[in-house]
Motif scaffolding. Structure first.
Motif, PDB file in Angstrom:
ATOM      1  N   HIS A  98       0.825  -1.197   0.000  1.00  0.00           N
ATOM      2  CA  HIS A  98       0.000   0.000   0.000  1.00  0.00           C
ATOM      3  C   HIS A  98       0.858   1.244   0.000  1.00  0.00           C
ATOM      4  CE1 HIS A  98      -2.996  -2.885   0.924  1.00  0.00           C
ATOM      5  NE2 HIS A  98      -2.377  -3.189   2.035  1.00  0.00           N
ATOM      6  N   GLY A  99       0.212   2.364  -0.305  1.00  0.00           N
ATOM      7  CA  GLY A  99       0.865   3.638  -0.205  1.00  0.00           C
ATOM      8  C   GLY A  99       1.784   3.909  -1.379  1.00  0.00           C
ATOM      9  N   ALA A 100       2.671   4.871  -1.190  1.00  0.00           N
ATOM     10  CA  ALA A 100       3.525   5.333  -2.266  1.00  0.00           C
ATOM     11  C   ALA A 100       4.758   4.460  -2.399  1.00  0.00           C
ATOM     12  CB  ALA A 100       3.941   6.778  -1.985  1.00  0.00           C
ATOM     13  N   PRO A 101       5.368   4.386  -3.574  1.00  0.00           N
ATOM     14  CA  PRO A 101       6.630   3.695  -3.744  1.00  0.00           C
ATOM     15  C   PRO A 101       7.706   4.313  -2.870  1.00  0.00           C
ATOM     16  CG  PRO A 101       5.621   4.196  -5.860  1.00  0.00           C
ATOM     17  CD  PRO A 101       4.829   4.916  -4.822  1.00  0.00           C
ATOM     18  N   VAL A 102       8.802   3.593  -2.674  1.00  0.00           N
ATOM     19  CA  VAL A 102       9.847   4.032  -1.763  1.00  0.00           C
ATOM     20  C   VAL A 102      10.398   5.392  -2.159  1.00  0.00           C
ATOM     21  CG1 VAL A 102      12.144   3.499  -0.882  1.00  0.00           C
ATOM     22  CG2 VAL A 102      10.458   1.673  -1.151  1.00  0.00           C
ATOM     23  N   ASP A 103      10.540   5.660  -3.454  1.00  0.00           N
ATOM     24  CA  ASP A 103      11.175   6.892  -3.890  1.00  0.00           C
ATOM     25  C   ASP A 103      10.199   8.049  -4.050  1.00  0.00           C
ATOM     26  OD1 ASP A 103       9.827   5.867  -6.024  1.00  0.00           O
ATOM     27  OD2 ASP A 103      11.434   6.144  -7.480  1.00  0.00           O
ATOM     28  N   GLU A 104       8.926   7.848  -3.716  1.00  0.00           N
ATOM     29  CA  GLU A 104       7.942   8.924  -3.853  1.00  0.00           C
ATOM     30  C   GLU A 104       7.832   9.693  -2.555  1.00  0.00           C
ATOM     31  OE1 GLU A 104       3.191   9.408  -4.753  1.00  0.00           O
ATOM     32  OE2 GLU A 104       4.304   7.787  -5.699  1.00  0.00           O
ATOM     33  N   ARG A 105       7.767  11.003  -2.659  1.00  0.00           N
ATOM     34  CA  ARG A 105       7.663  11.853  -1.479  1.00  0.00           C
ATOM     35  C   ARG A 105       6.234  12.336  -1.300  1.00  0.00           C
ATOM     36  NH1 ARG A 105      12.236  11.047   1.210  1.00  0.00           N
ATOM     37  NH2 ARG A 105      11.992  13.046   2.283  1.00  0.00           N
ATOM     38  N   GLU A 106       5.805  12.429  -0.066  1.00  0.00           N
ATOM     39  CA  GLU A 106       4.482  12.934   0.255  1.00  0.00           C
ATOM     40  C   GLU A 106       4.642  14.235   1.043  1.00  0.00           C
ATOM     41  OE1 GLU A 106       2.458   9.974   2.469  1.00  0.00           O
ATOM     42  OE2 GLU A 106       2.589   8.436   0.908  1.00  0.00           O
TER      43      GLU A 106
ATOM     44  N   ILE B 217       3.430  16.596   3.887  1.00  0.00           N
ATOM     45  CA  ILE B 217       2.674  16.683   5.134  1.00  0.00           C
ATOM     46  C   ILE B 217       2.959  18.058   5.719  1.00  0.00           C
ATOM     47  CG2 ILE B 217       2.218  15.678   7.390  1.00  0.00           C
ATOM     48  CD1 ILE B 217       1.595  13.786   5.121  1.00  0.00           C
ATOM     49  N   GLY B 218       2.023  18.993   5.528  1.00  0.00           N
ATOM     50  CA  GLY B 218       2.285  20.366   5.949  1.00  0.00           C
ATOM     51  C   GLY B 218       3.504  20.891   5.211  1.00  0.00           C
ATOM     52  N   PRO B 219       4.507  21.366   5.947  1.00  0.00           N
ATOM     53  CA  PRO B 219       5.714  21.893   5.289  1.00  0.00           C
ATOM     54  C   PRO B 219       6.743  20.816   4.978  1.00  0.00           C
ATOM     55  CG  PRO B 219       5.871  22.252   7.644  1.00  0.00           C
ATOM     56  CD  PRO B 219       4.515  21.621   7.407  1.00  0.00           C
ATOM     57  N   LEU B 220       6.459  19.549   5.338  1.00  0.00           N
ATOM     58  CA  LEU B 220       7.460  18.491   5.238  1.00  0.00           C
ATOM     59  C   LEU B 220       7.331  17.698   3.950  1.00  0.00           C
ATOM     60  CD1 LEU B 220       7.188  17.061   8.871  1.00  0.00           C
ATOM     61  CD2 LEU B 220       8.702  18.871   8.033  1.00  0.00           C
ATOM     62  N   GLU B 221       8.473  17.176   3.480  1.00  0.00           N
ATOM     63  CA  GLU B 221       8.509  16.210   2.397  1.00  0.00           C
ATOM     64  C   GLU B 221       8.861  14.870   3.020  1.00  0.00           C
ATOM     65  OE1 GLU B 221       7.885  16.382  -0.828  1.00  0.00           O
ATOM     66  OE2 GLU B 221       7.386  18.511  -0.886  1.00  0.00           O
ATOM     67  N   VAL B 222       7.899  13.963   3.077  1.00  0.00           N
ATOM     68  CA  VAL B 222       8.042  12.707   3.802  1.00  0.00           C
ATOM     69  C   VAL B 222       8.184  11.561   2.810  1.00  0.00           C
ATOM     70  CG1 VAL B 222       6.973  11.197   5.527  1.00  0.00           C
ATOM     71  CG2 VAL B 222       6.609  13.659   5.638  1.00  0.00           C
ATOM     72  N   ALA B 223       9.020  10.571   3.156  1.00  0.00           N
ATOM     73  CA  ALA B 223       9.193   9.392   2.304  1.00  0.00           C
ATOM     74  C   ALA B 223       7.937   8.534   2.366  1.00  0.00           C
ATOM     75  CB  ALA B 223      10.408   8.588   2.759  1.00  0.00           C
ATOM     76  N   GLY B 224       7.228   8.449   1.231  1.00  0.00           N
ATOM     77  CA  GLY B 224       5.982   7.675   1.207  1.00  0.00           C
ATOM     78  C   GLY B 224       6.205   6.217   1.537  1.00  0.00           C
TER      79      GLY B 224
END
Length: 653
Positions: A3-11, A13-20
């Motif tokens: 589930h969710g994003a691939p390892v190299d995709e960023r999500e 969250i507010g001001p953050l770029e999180v590893a999906g």
């Protein structure tokens, strides 16, 4: 599935770029916001995601500021008045006009509509005759446009699927098969028959196509509630009043009508009448193939693009026909001659045997049983995670695999609370798999979930984790094989009282350690003691329930874990703190023989908290927590039923 994003995709969250992929790993592959009843959710599939986000951005921006206004019967602008009307009622309001402008003048709206019309050309000739046959306006084809962009594989984040984005319950009501191998919500033809029938029924109930479409989007229960609260059956009036219809539903109907106007007036929107890059109409025929046939084998047999065969047969969600029966597969009509010359014939599934999954089985266990590898089983069955293995699922196993590896002879250590077992009962043990849910356990063993909670001192609001071992009290006559459940008998495990000296020492023995005591001396610190016994100060603090900055007094007795045979300088360890043995009688789960019979709970099936499987429940069970049985399922395993609804959450663009 994963589930969710691939390892190299960023999500974001507010001001953050999180590893999906990292977040997905922390969640254990479960969807964000999953309840303890969910083991997995199918990955969202949306080829038009970027364009749909542009549409959503337009709706959040331009349409959010659109005032509630009275609907007009006449077009507010000359170019709109000149448009040919579809077979759906058109009433002009601010939202409809803004959608028309977006599709006509905005580059992003043009791109979205161009993509939709391009794909519409592939399936329009299939869908319109079905709508006409069922007796609804053919222009309802534009519902499929807005729902899926004519992408049969599309699946929303909340589980709506296919061209018409059916939710599971509604799909079942309208005859769409949904199981491990087949999900007919993705079937091009059958889902269209179901959608036409559903829309026709909604039209019968509400009498207007606007309200029927609103109910298709938000569920007819929601539509009825809105009508009752406002005392109006006028969709447009319900859009204008406070707390009438959900915002997404107030957008949904004008969006469908705008799409229908565009489709009927392509030249006016600079989209035709014929787009040069439109996909040609796809004419297909059906051919029967043997059980368990891979769609890739069908594509190879007729020298066709596998992606096209998969799209035509999107209902085969494992990219393979189901075991146990021949199955009709769609191929392009132009390839029929190639099929007849050398298509897939009998024996295509001859390299496989079938295995019916028992409750609690894992891919690894099944692979070991047949001498196959876990990778082989996952690839053969389109299986991406254990969350999809449910009792009764038929899996394909490679025939003629290597001899099965011998099962491990290691006995399983099971720490558990003490329970009293009646003369006509016995204890069995169930190893939690990723697919295990409270409802599944209650159904499989025919016992109430709160009984299982009490027997194992569980927190009913927390999720069961793979590898946990649950003790279940069953009648002596219980036949696990007949019930298709994988259990361990008490003779096959080492059962110890959780938190007892026996429990702690047995666990340490498996690691080559023993539990000893150490009397502190002058000058000792946790760090010095730790170095002496190959422990950290944090280890000592955790073992003894003290702060890692604790300054031990001279003569203080601390528990240390040391290697077997290296106990010099230690003394006998004190009794474990906390639960040092069997629970007191007033806290022990004392289950009588008749309590195991689920029929005893029939009178309280609608109120799971009203009956208890224990005379004196242990703490942290039903007296101190809200039981999950209150969240949609009964003790007898029968789901509470509600009218089929389309979730309004998925209709945001």
């Amino acid at each position: 599935m994963a589930h969710g994003a691939p390892v190299d995709e960023r999500e974001r969250i507010g001001p953050l770029e999180v590893a999906g992929g990292g977040r997905d790993q922390v969640r254990g592959g479960r969807p964000d916001g999953a309840t303890i009843h969910e083991t997995h959710a199918s990955r969202a599939v949306d080829a038009d995601a970027a364009a749909r986000e542009d549409l959503a951005s337009f709706e959040r921006g331009v349409l959010a500021g659109t005032p509630r206004s009275t609907i007009e019967k006449t077009a507010p602008e000359k170019w709109i008045a000149a448009l040919a009307l579809p077979e759906l009622p058109i009433r002009y309001g601010a939202k409809l006009v803004e959608y028309l402008r977006f599709f006509k003048d905005d580059a992003k709206g043009q791109a979205l509509m161009r993509g939709w019309l391009r794909r519409m050309n592939r399936y329009e000739h299939v869908l319109r005759p079905i709508l006409k046959e069922v007796g609804v306006p053919e222009d309802l084809v534009f519902v499929a446009m807005a729902e899926s962009g004519f992408q049969p594989h599309r699946r929303s984040r909340v589980g709506a699927a296919g061209l018409w984005q059916f939710m599971e319950p509604t799909g079942k009501v309208y005859g769409l098969e949904q199981n491990y191998w087949v999900d007919e919500r993705h079937d091009i033809e059958r889902s269209t028959y179901a959608a036409a029938a559903y829309l026709k029924d909604l039209r019968v109930r509400f009498g207007s196509w606007e309200m029927a479409l609103a109910a298709f989007n938000g569920g007819y229960g929601l539509a009825m509630t809105a009508i009752a609260r406002a005392n109006s059956n006028n969709f447009w009036a319900l859009c204008e009043i406070e707390s009438g219809l959900p915002h997404a539903t107030t957008l949904y109907v004008p969006k469908i009508l705008a799409a229908a106007l565009v489709g009927r007036n392509r030249a006016a929107f600079k989209l035709g009448p014929d787009l040069s890059d439109s996909l040609p109409p796809l004419h297909f025929v059906k051919v029967n193939v043997p059980p368990g046939t891979a769609l890739s084998a069908v594509a190879k047999a007729i020298d066709e693009d596998p992606a096209l065969i998969e799209e035509l047969n999107a209902q085969l969600i494992r990219k393979r026909t189901p075991p146990g029966r021949s199955y009709p597969v769609r191929i392009p009509k132009a390839k029929l001659a190639a099929w007849e010359r050398g298509g897939v014939r009998d024996g295509a599934g001859g390299d496989h045997i079938q295995h019916v999954v028992a409750y609690g089985e894992t891919v690894a266990a099944i692979a070991q049983r047949y001498g196959a590898t876990e990778v082989q089983l996952r690839k053969l069955n389109g299986l991406e995670d254990n969350g999809e293995l449910e009792r009764g699922v038929v899996l394909l196993v490679p025939r003629g695999s290597a001899a099965a590896a011998p099962a491990s002879t290691d006995r399983l250590l099971v720490p558990a609370p003490k329970v009293a077992v009646g003369a006509d009962q016995r204890l069995v043990f169930f190893v939690v798999a990723r697919s295990t849910t409270p409802r599944g356990l209650a159904d499989a063993f025919s016992v109430p979930w709160d009984s299982i909670v009490a027997w194992n001192d569980l927190d009913p609001q927390a999720r069961l984790q793979p590898g946990q071992v649950l003790q279940i009290v069953v009648p002596k006559s219980f036949d696990a094989k007949a019930a298709k459940i994988v259990v361990l008998e008490q003779s096959a495990v080492d059962l110890v009282v959780r938190g007892s000296r026996e429990h702690l020492e047995a666990g340490l023995k498996q690691r080559g350690l023993v539990r000893r005591g150490y009397k502190t001396r002058k000058g000792d610190t946790l760090e010095k003691i730790g170095k002496r016994f190959d422990l950290t100060d944090g280890d000592l603090a955790r073992i003894n329930g003290i702060d890692r900055n604790h300054d031990p007094a001279v003569g203080e007795l601390l528990v240390v874990y040391v290697k077997s045979g290296e106990t010099r300088g230690t003394v006998d360890a004190p009794a474990p703190r906390g639960n040092a043995g069997p629970a007191p009688d007033d806290l022990r789960a004392n289950v009588a023989a008749e309590d195991v019979d689920a029929t005893r709970y029939a009178a309280t099936a609608d109120d799971p908290s009203a009956a208890s499987a224990v005379d004196n429940p242990v703490p942290s069970t039903e007296e101190t927590n809200s039981l999950p049985g209150k969240r949609g399922w009964s003790k007898r395993g029968k789901h509470k039923t509600t009218p089929p609804k389309k979730s309004s959450k998925k209709k945001t663009g």
